[in-house]
Design an enzyme around this catalytic site. Structure first.
Site, PDB file in Angstrom:
ATOM      1  N   ASP A  49       0.830  -1.216   0.000  1.00  0.00           N
ATOM      2  CA  ASP A  49       0.000   0.000   0.000  1.00  0.00           C
ATOM      3  C   ASP A  49       0.863   1.264   0.000  1.00  0.00           C
ATOM      4  OD1 ASP A  49      -2.273  -1.508  -0.022  1.00  0.00           O
ATOM      5  OD2 ASP A  49      -3.126  -0.683   1.817  1.00  0.00           O
ATOM      6  N   ASN A  92      -4.585  -2.006  -4.458  1.00  0.00           N
ATOM      7  CA  ASN A  92      -5.846  -2.034  -3.712  1.00  0.00           C
ATOM      8  C   ASN A  92      -5.732  -1.149  -2.485  1.00  0.00           C
ATOM      9  OD1 ASN A  92      -8.435  -2.678  -3.026  1.00  0.00           O
ATOM     10  ND2 ASN A  92      -8.015  -4.805  -2.472  1.00  0.00           N
ATOM     11  N   SER A 170     -15.058   6.251   5.595  1.00  0.00           N
ATOM     12  CA  SER A 170     -14.571   7.533   6.139  1.00  0.00           C
ATOM     13  C   SER A 170     -13.456   8.101   5.270  1.00  0.00           C
ATOM     14  CB  SER A 170     -14.063   7.339   7.567  1.00  0.00           C
ATOM     15  OG  SER A 170     -12.838   6.606   7.561  1.00  0.00           O
ATOM     16  N   ASP A 316     -11.073  -2.684  11.191  1.00  0.00           N
ATOM     17  CA  ASP A 316      -9.991  -3.591  10.772  1.00  0.00           C
ATOM     18  C   ASP A 316      -9.645  -4.579  11.885  1.00  0.00           C
ATOM     19  OD1 ASP A 316     -10.094  -2.063   8.514  1.00  0.00           O
ATOM     20  OD2 ASP A 316      -8.083  -1.211   8.691  1.00  0.00           O
ATOM     21  N   GLU A 344     -11.228  -5.219   1.156  1.00  0.00           N
ATOM     22  CA  GLU A 344     -10.405  -6.037   0.260  1.00  0.00           C
ATOM     23  C   GLU A 344     -11.195  -7.161  -0.401  1.00  0.00           C
ATOM     24  OE1 GLU A 344      -9.464  -4.270   2.589  1.00  0.00           O
ATOM     25  OE2 GLU A 344      -7.303  -3.982   2.719  1.00  0.00           O
ATOM     26  N   HIS A 389      -5.220  -9.447   3.088  1.00  0.00           N
ATOM     27  CA  HIS A 389      -4.173  -9.581   4.110  1.00  0.00           C
ATOM     28  C   HIS A 389      -4.722  -9.899   5.494  1.00  0.00           C
ATOM     29  CE1 HIS A 389      -4.626  -5.012   5.080  1.00  0.00           C
ATOM     30  NE2 HIS A 389      -5.627  -5.397   4.332  1.00  0.00           N
ATOM     31  N   ARG A 390      -5.855  -9.267   5.850  1.00  0.00           N
ATOM     32  CA  ARG A 390      -6.354  -9.482   7.214  1.00  0.00           C
ATOM     33  C   ARG A 390      -6.983 -10.871   7.381  1.00  0.00           C
ATOM     34  NH1 ARG A 390      -4.911  -4.960   9.281  1.00  0.00           N
ATOM     35  NH2 ARG A 390      -5.225  -3.071   8.045  1.00  0.00           N
ATOM     36  N   LYS A 415       0.155  -6.543   1.546  1.00  0.00           N
ATOM     37  CA  LYS A 415      -0.548  -5.249   1.479  1.00  0.00           C
ATOM     38  C   LYS A 415      -0.141  -4.334   2.633  1.00  0.00           C
ATOM     39  CE  LYS A 415      -5.151  -3.298   0.579  1.00  0.00           C
ATOM     40  NZ  LYS A 415      -5.396  -2.254   1.550  1.00  0.00           N
TER      41      LYS A 415
HETATM   42  O1  LIG Z   1      -8.441   6.118   6.619  1.00  0.00           O
HETATM   43  C1  LIG Z   1      -7.832   5.053   6.812  1.00  0.00           C
HETATM   44  O2  LIG Z   1      -6.598   5.016   6.963  1.00  0.00           O
HETATM   45  C2  LIG Z   1      -8.605   3.805   6.858  1.00  0.00           C
HETATM   46  C3  LIG Z   1      -9.968   3.840   7.100  1.00  0.00           C
HETATM   47  C4  LIG Z   1     -10.795   2.618   7.264  1.00  0.00           C
HETATM   48  O3  LIG Z   1     -11.625   2.497   6.125  1.00  0.00           O
HETATM   49  P1  LIG Z   1     -13.189   2.942   6.098  1.00  0.00           P
HETATM   50  O4  LIG Z   1     -13.320   4.338   6.503  1.00  0.00           O
HETATM   51  O5  LIG Z   1     -13.552   2.688   4.672  1.00  0.00           O
HETATM   52  O6  LIG Z   1     -13.888   2.010   7.064  1.00  0.00           O
HETATM   53  C5  LIG Z   1      -9.940   1.354   7.401  1.00  0.00           C
HETATM   54  O7  LIG Z   1     -10.721   0.205   7.202  1.00  0.00           O
HETATM   55  C6  LIG Z   1      -8.787   1.347   6.427  1.00  0.00           C
HETATM   56  O8  LIG Z   1      -8.005   0.184   6.569  1.00  0.00           O
HETATM   57  C7  LIG Z   1      -7.879   2.523   6.679  1.00  0.00           C
HETATM   58  C1  LIG Z   2      -9.648  -1.773   4.506  1.00  0.00           C
HETATM   59  C2  LIG Z   2      -8.318  -1.813   4.437  1.00  0.00           C
HETATM   60  O1  LIG Z   2      -7.557  -1.166   3.510  1.00  0.00           O
HETATM   61  P1  LIG Z   2      -7.761   0.133   2.613  1.00  0.00           P
HETATM   62  O2  LIG Z   2      -6.824   1.149   3.165  1.00  0.00           O
HETATM   63  O3  LIG Z   2      -7.381  -0.299   1.227  1.00  0.00           O
HETATM   64  O4  LIG Z   2      -9.188   0.577   2.709  1.00  0.00           O
HETATM   65  C3  LIG Z   2      -7.538  -2.631   5.400  1.00  0.00           C
HETATM   66  O5  LIG Z   2      -6.306  -2.477   5.449  1.00  0.00           O
HETATM   67  O6  LIG Z   2      -8.106  -3.442   6.139  1.00  0.00           O
END
Ligand SMILES: O=C(O)C1=C[C@@H](OP(=O)(O)O)[C@@H](O)[C@H](O)C1
Ligand SMILES: C=C(OP(=O)(O)O)C(=O)O
Length: 429
Positions: A49, A92, A170, A316, A344, A389-390, A415
């Site tokens: 990422d 992704n 978010s 997460d 994912e 990954h999770r 990831k």
């Molecule tokens: O802003 C961020 O760093 C993230 C927000 C979350 O997503 P959502 O807001 O889509 O739930 C989380 O699941 C993602 O791994 C990272």
């Molecule tokens: C939802 C996740 O990733 P992303 O930052 O791609 O949304 C995650 O890491 O669980």
């Protein structure tokens, strides 16, 4: 397909130095790239990422010098990327795709953003709608509402109320918050619907403030950015350890003895996922905090306490609790996790299928999961990981139940945590 056979682990104990936070790494890189001045970024996460964000910024003309180890010097472009025409592939990585979309919409250039097939199934319409409201020119190159996207030059004006839906991800609000101050105009962003994953907005606001842009908020509904602010390098940012990555080790300590200590996050963390440790404490684990570490061991009972929890604030780390439920003394319900369906993979569906393979009874609702642990875990299950990954990381906990487990395609952990399984193995006693 590659597979990894995990043998039963009777007990865990030890200490883990966490890899850098994904959320903080990618936000810091983007803000440093947009800021005036140079920023030394220390302990950056080394994972897919973050590689996607680094290569995108490179293609956009931002100079990023490796300083050895995981330290980098980012030469800020002072509000505008030098390159005005680029094709960006972002894998992704939601934390790269969504914030870059918003920033690039303001750059008066031509950009195309794409990702892996799954990224093209992850929604982005709410963000595009909000940016179009501000004047952006963004087209869908595939399905309406989804990547890939084409951005064309346009006059984006922030000086009015920009509405954005908050109940899908978010990251859309995060993207607008980070990008719209670049217009130099005052802006109010108004969240429509209930905002999910709120602690991630706190990470965003914390880092924006460190780069000199203040946001006033009215609850979680309205966010005001005064005009005339710009990003200025704070000189140095040290990336905290990743609190979501910590969850697997902390859960292991709660299930199989401990103490397990993670170093790199603690009571002083800006990541909401540290609250995973509170959830473990609530279900019977022993938890201790320092500013920069958390330590967990099993409580007095052999099993964790059955739970019924709203986990919207830690989507997460919540996946780790779904697998930890296998070690509870009764049915466990994880609520308010509908966003799992657009990450994912469809994580609600995937989790239900794979937990059943190890013997659990699972009820899958639209936004909840109830996991009834089996008397005895089914040994030798081959867990599919759905390029998530999770899924791979949290199912490693099954090996703590006295049975072997096979993880299919274990390399998908790249990831966010490429050497996860090596680190996990160091805790076996
Ligand atoms: O802003 C961020 O760093 C993230 C927000 C979350 O997503 P959502 O807001 O889509 O739930 C989380 O699941 C993602 O791994 C990272
Ligand atoms: C939802 C996740 O990733 P992303 O930052 O791609 O949304 C995650 O890491 O669980």
């Amino acid at each position: 397909m590659e597979t990894l056979d995990l043998t039963p682990i009777a007990r865990v104990a030890g200490s883990v130095k966490l890899p850098g936070s994904k959320s903080i790494s990618n936000r810091t890189l983007l803000l440093a790239a947009l800021a005036g001045g140079t920023t030394r970024v220390r302990d950056l996460l080394d994972s897919d990422d973050v590689s996607h964000m680094l290569s995108a910024l490179g293609l956009l003309g931002v100079k990023i010098e490796p300083l050895g180890g995981r330290d980098f010097l980012v030469h800020g472009a002072g509000g505008a990327f030098p390159v005005k025409n680029a094709d960006l592939f972002l894998g992704n990585a939601g934390t790269a795709f969504r914030p870059l979309t918003a920033a690039l919409a303001l750059m008066h250039g031509q950009y195309r953003l794409s990702g892996v097939p799954r990224m093209h199934e992850r929604p982005i319409g709410d963000l595009v709608d909000a940016l179009r409201e501000a004047g952006a020119d963004i087209a869908y190159l595939g399905n309406e509402g989804y990547p890939p996207l084409a951005i064309a030059p346009a006059e984006v004006r922030a000086g009015k109320v920009i509405p954005v839906r908050g109940n899908v991800s978010s990251q859309f609000l995060t993207a607008l918050l980070m990008a719209l101050p670049l217009t130099g105009e005052a802006v109010t962003i108004e969240v429509v619907g209930e905002l999910i994953s709120k602690p991630y907005i706190e990470i965003t606001l914390n880092l924006m403030a460190r780069f000199g842009v203040k946001v006033e908020r009215e609850g979680w509904q309205r966010f005001h950015v005064a005009g005339g602010q710009s990003y200025v390098s704070p000189g140095e940012i040290v990336v905290e350890g990743d609190a979501s990555s910590a969850s697997y080790f902390l859960a292991a300590g709660a299930i199989a003895g401990g103490p397990v200590r993670v170093e790199g996050v603690g009571a002083a963390s800006i990541q909401g996922d540290v609250r995973f440790a509170d959830a473990l404490a609530a279900i019977g684990a022993r938890v201790a905090y320092g500013d920069n570490w958390i330590e967990v061991s099993r409580g007095d009972a052999d099993k964790l306490k059955a739970f019924d929890l709203d986990l919207n604030h830690i989507p997460d780390a919540a996946m780790t609790l779904a697998v930890a439920a296998l070690f509870a003394d009764g049915p466990c319900t994880l609520r308010n996790i509908e966003s799992w369906r657009v990450k994912e993979t469809d994580r609600l569906a995937a989790m239900a299928i794979e937990l059943r393979k190890v013997g659990a009874t699972v009820e899958e609702g639209q936004d909840y999961l109830t996991v009834t642990p089996p008397e005895r875990l089914t040994g030798g299950a081959a867990i599919d990981t759905y390029d998530d990954h999770r899924m791979a990381m949290c199912f490693s906990l099954v090996a703590l139940g006295g049975v072997p487990v096979t993880i299919n395609d274990p390399k998908c952990v790249a990831k966010t945590f490429p050497d996860y399984f090596d680190v996990f193995a160091t805790l076996a006693r």
